[in-house]
Design an enzyme around this catalytic site. Sequence first.
Site, PDB file in Angstrom:
ATOM      1  N   GLU A 195       5.291  -6.908   8.772  1.00 48.51           N
ATOM      2  CA  GLU A 195       6.053  -7.551   7.985  1.00 48.51           C
ATOM      3  C   GLU A 195       7.200  -6.906   7.354  1.00 48.51           C
ATOM      4  OE1 GLU A 195       2.572  -9.499   4.936  1.00 48.51           O
ATOM      5  OE2 GLU A 195       3.877  -7.823   4.337  1.00 48.51           O
TER       6      GLU A 195
ATOM      7  N   GLY B 206       0.299 -10.181   2.881  1.00 57.00           N
ATOM      8  CA  GLY B 206       0.196 -10.630   4.367  1.00 57.00           C
ATOM      9  C   GLY B 206      -1.055  -9.790   4.917  1.00 57.00           C
TER      10      GLY B 206
ATOM     11  N   GLY C   3       1.049  -1.906   5.654  1.00 59.24           N
ATOM     12  CA  GLY C   3       1.377  -2.342   4.414  1.00 59.24           C
ATOM     13  C   GLY C   3       2.450  -1.529   3.894  1.00 59.24           C
ATOM     14  N   VAL C   4       2.824  -1.846   2.599  1.00 55.78           N
ATOM     15  CA  VAL C   4       3.898  -0.997   1.720  1.00 55.78           C
ATOM     16  C   VAL C   4       3.223  -0.043   0.711  1.00 55.78           C
ATOM     17  CG1 VAL C   4       5.916  -2.677   2.194  1.00 55.78           C
ATOM     18  CG2 VAL C   4       4.302  -2.913  -0.020  1.00 55.78           C
ATOM     19  N   GLY C   5       3.976   0.907   0.307  1.00 55.66           N
ATOM     20  CA  GLY C   5       3.372   1.809  -0.639  1.00 55.66           C
ATOM     21  C   GLY C   5       3.025   3.248  -0.139  1.00 55.66           C
TER      22      GLY C   5
ATOM     23  N   ASN D 132      -0.886  -7.812  -7.605  1.00 59.94           N
ATOM     24  CA  ASN D 132       0.343  -8.383  -7.124  1.00 59.94           C
ATOM     25  C   ASN D 132      -0.058  -9.682  -6.244  1.00 59.94           C
ATOM     26  OD1 ASN D 132       1.818  -5.837  -7.563  1.00 59.94           O
ATOM     27  ND2 ASN D 132       0.659  -4.831  -5.718  1.00 59.94           N
TER      28      ASN D 132
ATOM     29  N   VAL E 216       0.616   5.008   0.591  1.00 61.16           N
ATOM     30  CA  VAL E 216      -0.376   5.537   1.993  1.00 61.16           C
ATOM     31  C   VAL E 216       0.434   4.876   3.201  1.00 61.16           C
ATOM     32  CG1 VAL E 216      -2.640   5.111   3.018  1.00 61.16           C
ATOM     33  CG2 VAL E 216      -2.541   5.089   0.518  1.00 61.16           C
TER      34      VAL E 216
HETATM   35  O1  0RQ Z   1      -2.064   1.684 -10.880  1.00 62.03           O
HETATM   36  O2  0RQ Z   1      -0.075   3.408 -11.099  1.00 62.03           O
HETATM   37  O3  0RQ Z   1      -0.785   2.066 -12.984  1.00 62.03           O
HETATM   38  O4  0RQ Z   1      -2.193   4.213 -12.126  1.00 62.03           O
HETATM   39  O5  0RQ Z   1      -3.700   0.158  -8.906  1.00 62.03           O
HETATM   40  O6  0RQ Z   1      -2.626   1.786  -6.834  1.00 62.03           O
HETATM   41  O7  0RQ Z   1      -3.234   3.954  -5.471  1.00 62.03           O
HETATM   42  O8  0RQ Z   1      -0.603   3.378  -6.412  1.00 62.03           O
HETATM   43  O9  0RQ Z   1      -1.787   2.045  -4.472  1.00 62.03           O
HETATM   44  O10 0RQ Z   1       0.731   1.129  -4.699  1.00 62.03           O
HETATM   45  O11 0RQ Z   1      -0.455   1.179  -2.481  1.00 62.03           O
HETATM   46  O12 0RQ Z   1      -1.156  -0.348  -4.372  1.00 62.03           O
HETATM   47  C1  0RQ Z   1      -3.743  -2.753  -3.506  1.00 62.03           C
HETATM   48  C2  0RQ Z   1      -2.084  -2.971  -5.176  1.00 62.03           C
HETATM   49  C3  0RQ Z   1      -2.544  -0.649  -3.881  1.00 62.03           C
HETATM   50  C4  0RQ Z   1      -1.348  -2.650  -2.788  1.00 62.03           C
HETATM   51  C5  0RQ Z   1      -2.604  -2.366  -3.884  1.00 62.03           C
HETATM   52  C6  0RQ Z   1      -4.489   1.111  -9.594  1.00 62.03           C
HETATM   53  C7  0RQ Z   1      -3.767   2.584  -9.460  1.00 62.03           C
HETATM   54  C8  0RQ Z   1      -2.371   2.067  -9.591  1.00 62.03           C
HETATM   55  C9  0RQ Z   1      -1.877   0.809  -7.594  1.00 62.03           C
HETATM   56  P1  0RQ Z   1      -1.451   2.814 -11.766  1.00 62.03           P
HETATM   57  P2  0RQ Z   1      -1.915   2.755  -5.878  1.00 62.03           P
HETATM   58  P3  0RQ Z   1      -0.595   0.995  -3.966  1.00 62.03           P
HETATM   59  C10 0RQ Z   1       1.918  -5.509   2.821  1.00 62.03           C
HETATM   60  C11 0RQ Z   1       0.283  -5.921   2.637  1.00 62.03           C
HETATM   61  C12 0RQ Z   1      -2.057  -6.227  -1.539  1.00 62.03           C
HETATM   62  C13 0RQ Z   1      -1.158  -6.820  -0.661  1.00 62.03           C
HETATM   63  C14 0RQ Z   1      -0.782  -6.066   0.907  1.00 62.03           C
HETATM   64  C15 0RQ Z   1      -1.259  -4.340  -2.632  1.00 62.03           C
HETATM   65  C16 0RQ Z   1      -2.301   0.641  -9.052  1.00 62.03           C
HETATM   66  O13 0RQ Z   1      -1.462  -2.327  -1.660  1.00 62.03           O
HETATM   67  O14 0RQ Z   1      -0.716  -5.029  -3.647  1.00 62.03           O
HETATM   68  O15 0RQ Z   1      -1.790  -5.571   1.285  1.00 62.03           O
HETATM   69  N1  0RQ Z   1      -2.030  -4.852  -1.492  1.00 62.03           N
HETATM   70  N2  0RQ Z   1       0.031  -6.501   1.415  1.00 62.03           N
HETATM   71  O16 0RQ Z   1      -4.350   3.234 -10.449  1.00 62.03           O
HETATM   72  C17 0RQ Z   1      -8.352  -0.857 -10.968  1.00 62.03           C
HETATM   73  C18 0RQ Z   1      -9.294  -0.223  -9.029  1.00 62.03           C
HETATM   74  C19 0RQ Z   1      -7.872   0.450  -8.830  1.00 62.03           C
HETATM   75  C20 0RQ Z   1      -6.705   0.334  -9.695  1.00 62.03           C
HETATM   76  C21 0RQ Z   1      -6.150   1.260  -7.845  1.00 62.03           C
HETATM   77  N3  0RQ Z   1     -10.179  -0.120  -8.248  1.00 62.03           N
HETATM   78  N4  0RQ Z   1      -9.225  -0.892 -10.253  1.00 62.03           N
HETATM   79  N5  0RQ Z   1      -6.966  -0.169 -10.801  1.00 62.03           N
HETATM   80  N6  0RQ Z   1      -5.821   0.739  -9.153  1.00 62.03           N
HETATM   81  N7  0RQ Z   1      -7.481   1.103  -7.599  1.00 62.03           N
HETATM   82  C22 0RQ Z   1       2.858  -5.848   1.692  1.00 62.03           C
HETATM   83  C23 0RQ Z   1       3.410  -7.414   1.543  1.00 62.03           C
HETATM   84  O17 0RQ Z   1       2.461  -8.075   1.766  1.00 62.03           O
HETATM   85  C24 0RQ Z   1       4.461  -7.567   1.117  1.00 62.03           C
END
Ligand code: 0RQ
Length: 496
Positions: free
Chosen positions: A287, A381, A262-264, A377, A266
């Site tokens: 992707e 994918g 994925g992106v981000g 978000n 981790v």
């Molecule tokens: O918010 O920055 O305001 O504190 O969620 O979390 O840890 O920075 O992680 O940027 O990797 O995002 C799942 C959203 C993770 C992303 C998700 C809060 C946390 C923070 C972001 P703040 P992190 P990331 C390839 C595949 C679905 C789509 C996918 C995603 C913010 O990976 O959109 O996988 N995935 N696509 O504080 C409330 C919880 C939380 C929480 C974290 N349990 N409850 N808030 N946060 N856990 C990409 C494509 O498809 C293009």
Amino acid sequence: ISDRVRNKDLQARIVSAEEVAAFIKPGMSIGMSGFTASSYPKAIPLALAERMKKEPFTIDLWTGASTGPELDDTLAAVHGIKRRLPYQTDAILRGEINDGSVDYLDLHLSESAQLARVGYLGNLDLAIVEAVAITEEGNIIPSTSLGNAASYVQQADVVIVEVNTTQPLELEGMHDVYVPLDPPNRLPIPIVKADDRVGTPFIPCTPDKIKYIVPCDIKDGTRNLAPIDENSKKMSHFTLEFLNEEIKAGRMPKNLLPLQSGVGNVANAVMAGFVDSDLTDLTVYTEVIQDGMLDLIDAGKLNFASGTAFSPSPAGMERFYKDVAKYKKYLLLRPQEISNSPEVVHRLGVIAMNTALEVDIYGNVNSTHVTGTKMMNGIGGSGDFARNAFLTIFYTPSIAKNGAISSIVPMCSHIDHTEHDVDVIITEQGVADLRGLAPRARALEIINNCVHPDYKPVLLDYYNRAVEATKHAHTPHIIKEALSFHEKFIETKSMK
Ligand code: 0RQ
């Protein structure tokens, strides 16, 4: 741009972005290119937003996935979007999705083109796509992503092309455009290796379908990567340890299986881990191709990467542009329907690595909804890969918001990926290998290996009482308490 519009008749259709903005009618459904901040139209949405400021109206916006600031951000800021699909990551748009003013269709990315083609989403009035060039025959040479552009061009009544002069002509040849037929006429997608080419290097189109061409000199709005944090480094370390064990156990070849990440934060850390590892001859079927893939190429460890979008940091983009000829040998962009195809992902035996918002003690995953209600978000994918991969890993830091949230909860408040799709969970605490385990053993594996020490006693207590209360039922839960972590967070801003 006359050297990029190779058909003389088409050159007469070059107009300004303002002219196209004036042509767009309120309520139109518009399919735009773009997947991450790559290859989305820029000049036209900026001009459209200017018009919307003076004369408020909305459009329905279909894309590949998230886009850059000139599109989602700019149109959302003038409340110009009524319906949006299939994925987004923009803060303003997220606000409008969660205040009820935007109808958001959160779709599997592999399925969105088909939904558009068969008409489930309504008529597609316009396709607006970014291109590097248009050929003599009217075919469109895409730029840094493909996304759903080919299907939108095929499906729309009218096509408008934004020719971006900042995108190098050398991108030509980096694409493989294959648009499947729809049932009952569908055939197998003939990809058996990540580098197989099965389509055309352009988006098929004809001059009569292209109404306007707009020049654009705005670069892709790619963003800098955040520095890799300690938790992500730990998760990357656990991943490599785990995959090396799989190789030792004879369950995977020495060069692993094709990787999807994925992106981000981790995902970046995991890719960086591969660069520093002893693994070689890696392949990627994913992707989004980011800086990590360029690092793998430079380190001589990557055989090939197939994706739908090239989305590096601005520095990564410069690096790529300086040596397109070299990197092009290793990279290929496909429509997202193919990069994320369940059929191909299954055939190649992809290793899927995606991030969760929260997971529950039985291994169900929530990737999208904060406290079950507010869209973050979208599924993107992750579902395409998670269900169909050979090995599916989900990552999450064990806590969020400085410990006020445990990312591992008794029951997820929303589920995108069911326990059946999840093989391994990795947090900075450790690895839960769920393969071959029944639910009660899965719960103990997750609680013992992945939960933060602050939350371990409460989760273990919940699990033990649930086993007791249900007399060792298949999946023990105390229904009245299953969402108590979320309830507490809503009431006190902390799950503690
Ligand atoms: O918010 O920055 O305001 O504190 O969620 O979390 O840890 O920075 O992680 O940027 O990797 O995002 C799942 C959203 C993770 C992303 C998700 C809060 C946390 C923070 C972001 P703040 P992190 P990331 C390839 C595949 C679905 C789509 C996918 C995603 C913010 O990976 O959109 O996988 N995935 N696509 O504080 C409330 C919880 C939380 C929480 C974290 N349990 N409850 N808030 N946060 N856990 C990409 C494509 O498809 C293009």
